[in-house]
Design a protein around this motif. Sequence first.
Motif, PDB file in Angstrom:
ATOM      1  N   PHE A   1       0.826  -1.206   0.000  1.00 11.48           N
ATOM      2  CA  PHE A   1       0.000   0.000   0.000  1.00 11.48           C
ATOM      3  C   PHE A   1       0.858   1.252   0.000  1.00 11.48           C
ATOM      4  O   PHE A   1       1.952   1.267   0.567  1.00 11.48           O
TER       5      PHE A   1
ATOM      6  N   ASN B   1       0.006   7.691   3.124  1.00 17.79           N
ATOM      7  CA  ASN B   1       0.625   9.014   3.317  1.00 17.79           C
ATOM      8  C   ASN B   1       2.050   9.065   2.774  1.00 17.79           C
ATOM      9  O   ASN B   1       2.641  10.138   2.684  1.00 17.79           O
TER      10      ASN B   1
ATOM     11  N   LYS C   1      -3.636   4.660  -2.186  1.00 13.23           N
ATOM     12  CA  LYS C   1      -4.821   5.415  -1.787  1.00 13.23           C
ATOM     13  C   LYS C   1      -4.523   6.875  -2.123  1.00 13.23           C
ATOM     14  O   LYS C   1      -3.959   7.624  -1.321  1.00 13.23           O
TER      15      LYS C   1
HETATM   16  P1  5GP Z   1       2.031   5.033   4.332  1.00 12.44           P
HETATM   17  O1  5GP Z   1       3.361   4.876   5.007  1.00 12.44           O
HETATM   18  O2  5GP Z   1       2.146   5.311   2.867  1.00 12.44           O
HETATM   19  O3  5GP Z   1       1.134   6.010   5.051  1.00 12.44           O
HETATM   20  O4  5GP Z   1       1.284   3.632   4.482  1.00 12.44           O
HETATM   21  C1  5GP Z   1       1.782   2.503   3.812  1.00 12.44           C
HETATM   22  C2  5GP Z   1       1.985   1.352   4.739  1.00 12.44           C
HETATM   23  O5  5GP Z   1       0.909   1.222   5.662  1.00 12.44           O
HETATM   24  C3  5GP Z   1       2.038   0.069   3.926  1.00 12.44           C
HETATM   25  O6  5GP Z   1       3.290  -0.531   4.173  1.00 12.44           O
HETATM   26  C4  5GP Z   1       0.889  -0.781   4.429  1.00 12.44           C
HETATM   27  O7  5GP Z   1       1.371  -1.930   5.049  1.00 12.44           O
HETATM   28  C5  5GP Z   1       0.136   0.073   5.417  1.00 12.44           C
HETATM   29  N1  5GP Z   1      -1.172   0.540   4.925  1.00 12.44           N
HETATM   30  C6  5GP Z   1      -1.526   1.821   4.655  1.00 12.44           C
HETATM   31  N2  5GP Z   1      -2.813   1.904   4.315  1.00 12.44           N
HETATM   32  C7  5GP Z   1      -3.297   0.648   4.347  1.00 12.44           C
HETATM   33  C8  5GP Z   1      -4.587   0.084   4.069  1.00 12.44           C
HETATM   34  O8  5GP Z   1      -5.577   0.761   3.747  1.00 12.44           O
HETATM   35  N3  5GP Z   1      -4.703  -1.274   4.186  1.00 12.44           N
HETATM   36  C9  5GP Z   1      -3.657  -2.055   4.552  1.00 12.44           C
HETATM   37  N4  5GP Z   1      -3.876  -3.381   4.623  1.00 12.44           N
HETATM   38  N5  5GP Z   1      -2.416  -1.554   4.827  1.00 12.44           N
HETATM   39  C10 5GP Z   1      -2.245  -0.217   4.721  1.00 12.44           C
END
Ligand code: 5GP
Length: 190
Positions: A126, A129, A156
């Motif tokens: 995913f 942010n 997202k």
């Molecule tokens: P970021 O660091 O981009 O905010 O979030 C990415 C990380 O968070 C990814 O490694 C993932 O494991 C987790 N993650 C973020 N959003 C989601 C989501 O909606 N579903 C799941 N299953 N994991 C997410």
Amino acid sequence: MKELEERILKDGIVLDGGVLSVGGFLNQQIDTGLLSRMAEEVRRLFADAVVTKVLTVEASGIAIAIAVATAFGVPAVFAKKSMTSNIVGDVYSSSVHSFTHNRDYRMTVPKRFLSPLDHILIVDDFLANGAALQGLISIVKESGASLAGAAVEIEKGFQGGGDLIRASGVRVESLAILDSMEQGKLVFRS
Ligand code: 5GP
């Protein structure tokens, strides 16, 4: 990737707090046929790039990292997450805020696994942010390796991390981009 979007619509579950659960086919139980086809799509998207290693962060990135690394015929490396700030040994590290667990952690990769001669493709399940990708990008920069880009299964888009990272000049390819998940209704970017 149409097949992935259709599968998310069929089996994805929107949870509270803007989290999409794909545990039935991408995370806890894995559809290996879909995983291989996603990896082939990433290889096609980065066909013009030199890639010597694929880098992800444990745990949910490991499956797609292995599949993509297999498609490129290169090793897969994953960063470990540790809750301690005391780092032991010779490692590259970066502090990251976890979107799903709402806490900070430190990701680490032993220095011997990344060299300035490497061309790294970062992958993850995913992109929300962008903190996880930013942490991995910072580790690649610290190592002196070249960054081929980043590929994620599901972005997202409404959380903005992907746009920020693209604006910083990093090539980011997402197999499915969600523009909205309001009231459980999933809208993909066309
Ligand atoms: P970021 O660091 O981009 O905010 O979030 C990415 C990380 O968070 C990814 O490694 C993932 O494991 C987790 N993650 C973020 N959003 C989601 C989501 O909606 N579903 C799941 N299953 N994991 C997410």
